[in-house]
Scaffold this motif. Sequence first.
Motif: not given
Length: 171
Positions: A54, A57-58, A76, A81, A165
């Motif tokens: 996560r 991804t963030l 996330v 998302v 996140w």
Amino acid sequence: MSQQINKKPGGTGFQPVQKFQATRRNLPHWQEPGSIYFITWRAKTGQVLQPEERRITLETLRYWDGFKWTLFVAVVLPDHVHVLAQPLSRPEGGVFSNLAEILHSVKRHSARVINQLRGTQGSLWQDERYDRIVRDEAEFLEKWNYIRNNPVKSGLADSPEEYPWLYERGE
């Protein structure tokens, strides 16, 4: 038979959005230069993002902030998302293409790094996404609050501020 694609050096092959466009895969995708979008996409069935994934991804979402888009708020979650963002104008005119260019960059990079971490290969994210043009300030605030409160609603945190996140643009 090979096809030659003509594009500017360093270009992506995506064409900038110059005027309203409507496209469709499974879901319709409307694009209007200068618009703000509420965007959601999911991990492939059975994929669950661990805390480090996560974070990756963030960070990937935030990497393009100020370059390809203005990122207002993003979260996330373990399997999906949510983003509230506005594609930015290209120096040569138009805005970054139909969100596909930005989201392709985000999905591709995050999946590559996460797969390296996992020691796996293959797709992490579903191809399709949900996106909606935000029509006014009231809807902008409603979507912002929906995103920020999603971890609480999902039972992942007691307050939005304690969910690591979640990103919210400061003033």
